[in-house]
Design an enzyme around this catalytic site. Structure first.
Site, PDB file in Angstrom:
ATOM      1  N   ARG A 121      29.253  -1.926  34.280  1.00 40.34           N
ATOM      2  CA  ARG A 121      28.516  -1.174  33.270  1.00 40.34           C
ATOM      3  C   ARG A 121      27.831  -1.992  32.194  1.00 40.34           C
ATOM      4  NH1 ARG A 121      33.273   2.966  32.229  1.00 40.34           N
ATOM      5  NH2 ARG A 121      34.380   1.041  32.729  1.00 40.34           N
TER       6      ARG A 121
ATOM      7  N   ARG B 145      22.983   4.094  37.868  1.00 38.58           N
ATOM      8  CA  ARG B 145      24.057   5.056  37.590  1.00 38.58           C
ATOM      9  C   ARG B 145      23.516   6.337  36.947  1.00 38.58           C
ATOM     10  NH1 ARG B 145      27.443   7.900  37.240  1.00 38.58           N
ATOM     11  NH2 ARG B 145      29.531   7.626  36.386  1.00 38.58           N
TER      12      ARG B 145
ATOM     13  N   TYR C  92      48.419   4.812  40.335  1.00 40.42           N
ATOM     14  CA  TYR C  92      47.358   5.832  40.281  1.00 40.42           C
ATOM     15  C   TYR C  92      47.738   7.058  41.116  1.00 40.42           C
ATOM     16  CZ  TYR C  92      43.977   2.982  37.766  1.00 40.42           C
ATOM     17  OH  TYR C  92      43.338   2.256  36.791  1.00 40.42           O
TER      18      TYR C  92
ATOM     19  N   ASP D 165      35.545  -0.163  44.655  1.00 44.46           N
ATOM     20  CA  ASP D 165      36.607   0.152  43.697  1.00 44.46           C
ATOM     21  C   ASP D 165      37.949   0.078  44.400  1.00 44.46           C
ATOM     22  OD1 ASP D 165      36.955   1.121  40.814  1.00 44.46           O
ATOM     23  OD2 ASP D 165      38.254   2.467  41.920  1.00 44.46           O
TER      24      ASP D 165
ATOM     25  N   ARG E  73      34.756  -7.549  36.929  1.00 49.06           N
ATOM     26  CA  ARG E  73      33.888  -6.403  36.627  1.00 49.06           C
ATOM     27  C   ARG E  73      32.468  -6.839  36.235  1.00 49.06           C
ATOM     28  NH1 ARG E  73      37.635  -2.032  36.237  1.00 49.06           N
ATOM     29  NH2 ARG E  73      35.860  -0.704  36.492  1.00 49.06           N
TER      30      ARG E  73
HETATM   31  O1  1CP Z   1      32.260  -6.235  39.113  1.00 43.13           O
HETATM   32  C1  1CP Z   1      32.557  -5.083  39.418  1.00 43.13           C
HETATM   33  O2  1CP Z   1      32.439  -4.096  38.683  1.00 43.13           O
HETATM   34  C2  1CP Z   1      33.014  -4.993  40.850  1.00 43.13           C
HETATM   35  C3  1CP Z   1      33.501  -3.725  41.275  1.00 43.13           C
HETATM   36  C4  1CP Z   1      34.783  -3.152  40.697  1.00 43.13           C
HETATM   37  C5  1CP Z   1      36.087  -3.677  40.724  1.00 43.13           C
HETATM   38  C6  1CP Z   1      36.498  -5.083  41.098  1.00 43.13           C
HETATM   39  C7  1CP Z   1      34.861  -1.836  40.183  1.00 43.13           C
HETATM   40  C8  1CP Z   1      33.721  -0.938  39.958  1.00 43.13           C
HETATM   41  N1  1CP Z   1      36.188  -1.540  40.002  1.00 43.13           N
HETATM   42  C9  1CP Z   1      36.954  -2.662  40.300  1.00 43.13           C
HETATM   43  C10 1CP Z   1      38.409  -2.794  40.262  1.00 43.13           C
HETATM   44  C11 1CP Z   1      39.227  -1.743  39.594  1.00 43.13           C
HETATM   45  N2  1CP Z   1      39.045  -0.397  39.556  1.00 43.13           N
HETATM   46  C12 1CP Z   1      40.432  -2.023  38.922  1.00 43.13           C
HETATM   47  C13 1CP Z   1      41.038  -3.388  38.829  1.00 43.13           C
HETATM   48  C14 1CP Z   1      40.397  -4.200  37.777  1.00 43.13           C
HETATM   49  C15 1CP Z   1      40.734  -3.845  36.381  1.00 43.13           C
HETATM   50  O3  1CP Z   1      41.955  -3.784  36.078  1.00 43.13           O
HETATM   51  O4  1CP Z   1      39.807  -3.656  35.589  1.00 43.13           O
HETATM   52  C16 1CP Z   1      40.960  -0.817  38.432  1.00 43.13           C
HETATM   53  C17 1CP Z   1      42.228  -0.621  37.631  1.00 43.13           C
HETATM   54  C18 1CP Z   1      40.074   0.211  38.834  1.00 43.13           C
HETATM   55  C19 1CP Z   1      40.247   1.660  38.582  1.00 43.13           C
HETATM   56  C20 1CP Z   1      39.063   2.235  37.911  1.00 43.13           C
HETATM   57  N3  1CP Z   1      37.886   2.513  38.534  1.00 43.13           N
HETATM   58  C21 1CP Z   1      38.921   2.538  36.554  1.00 43.13           C
HETATM   59  C22 1CP Z   1      39.965   2.290  35.471  1.00 43.13           C
HETATM   60  C23 1CP Z   1      40.564   3.538  34.957  1.00 43.13           C
HETATM   61  C24 1CP Z   1      41.837   3.295  34.192  1.00 43.13           C
HETATM   62  O5  1CP Z   1      42.877   3.676  34.704  1.00 43.13           O
HETATM   63  O6  1CP Z   1      41.750   2.704  33.092  1.00 43.13           O
HETATM   64  C25 1CP Z   1      37.624   3.061  36.364  1.00 43.13           C
HETATM   65  C26 1CP Z   1      37.010   3.596  35.114  1.00 43.13           C
HETATM   66  C27 1CP Z   1      36.977   3.007  37.638  1.00 43.13           C
HETATM   67  C28 1CP Z   1      35.571   3.351  37.947  1.00 43.13           C
HETATM   68  C29 1CP Z   1      34.697   2.165  38.166  1.00 43.13           C
HETATM   69  N4  1CP Z   1      34.931   1.170  39.106  1.00 43.13           N
HETATM   70  C30 1CP Z   1      33.899   0.247  39.076  1.00 43.13           C
HETATM   71  C31 1CP Z   1      32.967   0.685  38.082  1.00 43.13           C
HETATM   72  C32 1CP Z   1      31.682  -0.011  37.742  1.00 43.13           C
HETATM   73  C33 1CP Z   1      33.483   1.873  37.513  1.00 43.13           C
HETATM   74  C34 1CP Z   1      32.837   2.697  36.444  1.00 43.13           C
HETATM   75  C35 1CP Z   1      32.165   3.853  37.039  1.00 43.13           C
HETATM   76  C36 1CP Z   1      31.124   4.430  36.141  1.00 43.13           C
HETATM   77  O7  1CP Z   1      30.005   3.905  36.117  1.00 43.13           O
HETATM   78  O8  1CP Z   1      31.427   5.411  35.473  1.00 43.13           O
END
Ligand code: 1CP
Length: 343
Positions: free
Chosen positions: A29, A38, A151, A74, A25
């Protein structure tokens, strides 16, 4: 011949001049560049604007000094073309509209070609590769079948995964159909990322740790293994999960050139469990990045000591970086890894 990049060399368990490091990640953020964009665009719009997504992908390489970039996208993007309806709500994270409760629901999912329906992702890969200009490799990624299925069945994030487990226990035929479908989608999607220029891929099984080892073995392992086995040969695969310290042998059985582990297990014990014939990725508690640089450095040193200089260690956090993490602490961590592992 040019030296292979330390990250790719470590994926192949070759010797490297220092331990390569990146952060899960890292493109999200905690980066000011990301938060600025964003404020103007929704998360999905950012993913779909390949010029902006490529910019977000590359930003941490310049700013943090990491040894790999990870595609900005994502794991849930594949759900939209499957016909499941995907939204990101402001505070509650992802919301999936459709409810999968039966085999018929699974059979009604759309078959789709990632190449056409998710073309914006591959456009981002191409643009990010061009912008990186060979400086560091680009990692593509996808969710593992179980984490994606959770999910889909829960309709979003979950604490206890009760709907998912209920489906597994009450309708194993429907579960099998869903997992087979997801394994196929994931492999196709990753292969399209590789064709577009991704140089390694990571599979995120973020929530596999909610399962007993027996359930993991029976209801998850065969499908993760099928997905990994179908990935274009020659591209390193990192297989990441959390909460799986008690079943790392099984995780390894599912495949991967390197196994990503969280901080709930000592790195040397995890490596012994998966076997030294695969690489290991991890495993600093992301909360440590809220500490002072001196403390961060000593925690980095502990993990490097456990890796013991053995080729095949990729330094990372044990899970994603927290949004409230100060960027200076991340750069302190990266610097500590490079300095303390130099050989
Ligand atoms: O470095 C990076 O941020 C690269 C891009 C990336 C990756 C690798 C994002 C952007 N998401 C992911 C993977 C991801 N997405 C995972 C696997 C990694 C982990 O376990 O952390 C999972 C479970 C998700 C699902 C997801 N997408 C969530 C989690 C929700 C939960 O169930 O707890 C969330 C909040 C997102 C949105 C998201 N994806 C990525 C970002 C930067 C965001 C936030 C969006 C925003 O700005 O509001």
């Amino acid at each position: 011949m040019a030296e292979p990049h330390p990250f790719l060399a470590a994926c192949r368990r070759e010797k490297t001049p220092y331990t390569p490091v990146w952060l899960m990640r890292q493109a999200g953020r905690h980066m000011e560049e990301y938060r600025k964009l964003r404020a103007e665009y929704s998360f999905l719009d950012l993913c779909k604007r390949s010029d902006l997504a490529a910019e977000i992908t590359v930003a941490p390489v310049q700013k943090l000094g990491v040894d790999a970039a990870i595609l900005f996208a994502d794991i849930l993007l594949v759900l939209e073309p499957m016909g499941l309806g995907l939204e990101y709500s402001k505070d509650d994270g992802p919301v999936i509209r459709a409810q999968i409760r039966s085999r018929t629901d699974v059979e009604e999912l759309n078959d789709f070609e990632p190449q056409t329906e998710l073309s914006f992702v591959f456009e981002t890969v191409r643009k990010a590769r061009a912008a990186l200009d060979g400086k560091v490799p680009l990692i593509g990624f996808a969710g593992a079948p179980f984490t994606l299925a959770s999910y889909i069945v829960e309709g979003g994030g979950s604490r206890n995964y009760l709907k998912t487990k209920k489906l597994i226990y009450s309708d194993p035929g429907a579960w099998k159909a869903l997992m087979e479908r997801l394994a196929t989608v994931i492999a196709k999607y990753l292969n399209a990322q590789i064709a577009a220029g991704a140089e390694a891929v990571q599979i995120f099984d973020s929530w596999a740790g909610c399962l007993s080892p027996a359930d993991y073995q029976r209801y998850v392992l065969p499908y993760t293994r099928a997905a990994i086995a179908a990935i274009t040969p020659g591209t390193p695969v990192i297989h990441f999960s959390t909460g799986t310290a008690g079943m790392l042998k099984l995780v390894r059985e599912a495949g991967g050139d390197a196994i990503g582990v969280d901080w709930r297990v000592h790195l040397d014990e995890a490596w012994a469990a998966v076997g030294h014939d695969v690489g290991i990725q991890g495993n600093l508690d992301p909360a440590v990045l809220l500490a002072k640089p001196k403390e961060i450095r000593s925690r980095v040193e502990e993990i490097l000591n456990r890796a013991g200089g053995r080729p095949g260690h990729i330094f990372n956090l044990g899970h994603g970086v927290f949004p409230e993490t100060p960027v200076d602490n991340v750069t302190a961590m990266v610097k500590a890894v490079h300095e303390l592992s130099a050989r």
